[in-house]
Design a protein around this motif. Structure first.
Motif: not given
Length: 342
Positions: A1-6
């Motif tokens: 799952m792709a990590q959401t950037l802050p």
């Protein structure tokens, strides 16, 4: 799952009293923060340096030490970081200092804000939030101050530059569809406060057994706003993005939304004016000793009272500032004793 950037916030005046607290909360909320501050010597630079040092303990904070009016600085930072939100707090502050050194207000408040607007025009963020001040209400006597009230009688050059910032931002919001919220602060106080403000000066003087200057013989009232309440209001406004109305009839009653731009004004205040002498009594109680009082006439450029109508903030965000002055003052005095070891 792709990590959401802050999400990225660009905060001007990040080593200032309010800017420091805003950055601290943004970092706690998971934002990446680019903070810009010139660390000017208007007051003790060591205080500003310490604030930035605390923020730099978080790897998501980046500090840029430069004046916002520096040519091409903001343009390059916007291009590099493409901020989602911009919180513009950098300014030359102070009503009285604007009488002695008005040119510094032209550079920081007018030219600096112009550079910011130009950068935003080139690289538009989702929301621009720009600091104004309750001082723009000037000679208005109808209280509480509402955002929809006319405000054309500024009584200090500081206030005049802030009113100009509101107009400048409105024109850019209209021309370039930049969603913009102007927030008007009401006498902010709390830990890490500015040494030129009354609470800091009064606390220092009482602890050192020197007199405090009380203007207009104490016949003044202020809508004191605790810094944590102010920050909460600002953070909540980030996702309350103004939208250009189709017609003026689409604007709800009491909303300061412009009929021709995605732009509005929001008061952030406690909505409970406190008499200056009661404020001083709260400081005396927190310290545990009385002040030596030096009663004086009213200072040029000052106003006898401020009082915020914070209904719009509540309607937009569900939030109303609530910290009682006695509690906020006690927090400041505890911080001051600890920081200065007194």
């Amino acid at each position: 799952m792709a990590q959401t950037l802050p999400r990225t916030a660009l905060v001007t005046g990040s080593a200032g009293f309010i800017g420091f607290h805003v950055c601290k909360q943004l970092l706690a909320d998971g934002w990446r923060v680019v903070g810009i501050d010139a660390l000017t010597d208007y007051y003790d630079v060591a205080l500003k340096t310490r604030r930035h040092a605390m923020l730099l303990q978080n790897q998501r904070f980046q500090a840029v030490t430069e004046r916002i009016e520096a040519e091409d600085l903001l343009q390059s930072l916007f291009e590099e970081h493409r901020p989602d939100a911009v919180i513009h707090l950098a300014a030359q502050a102070g009503v009285r200092y604007s009488i002695d050194n008005p040119e510094s207000y032209v550079q920081a408040n007018l030219i600096g804000t112009f550079r910011l607007l130009e950068a935003a025009r080139a690289y538009p963020p989702a929301h621009m939030l720009l600091a104004s001040t309750s001082s723009v209400y000037g000679a208005n006597t109808v209280m509480p101050y509402a955002e929809t009230a006319k405000a054309d009688t500024q009584m200090s050059f500081y206030a005049a530059t802030k009113k100009a910032n509101e107009s400048m931002a409105h024109s850019y919001a209209h021309l370039y569809d930049l969603p913009t919220t102007m927030f008007r602060f009401f006498t902010v106080y709390g830990p890490w406060g500015r040494p030129d403000m009354a609470l800091f000066k009064f606390t220092k003087a009482i602890l050192e057994n020197t007199p405090i200057d009380i203007y207009n013989h104490g016949d003044m009232a202020r809508d004191f706003t605790y810094v944590d309440d102010l920050v909460d209001g600002i953070i909540r406004l980030i996702d309350t993005v103004p939208v250009r109305p189709k017609t003026a009839d689409d604007i709800p009653e009491g909303d300061s939304l412009s009929p021709v731009a995605p732009w509005r004004i929001v008061n952030i205040g406690n909505s409970e004016p406190v008499q200056l002498l009661d404020f001083i009594a709260a400081i005396e109680t927190a310290i545990g000793k009385p002040a030596i009082r030096n009663m004086m006439e009213m200072q040029p450029g000052d106003v006898p009272a401020t009082w915020a109508d914070a209904d719009l903030l509540q309607r937009l965000t569900g939030y109303t500032p609530k910290t009682k002055v006695a509690d906020g003052v006690a927090e400041f005095v505890a911080w001051y004793r600890d920081f200065y070891q007194v």
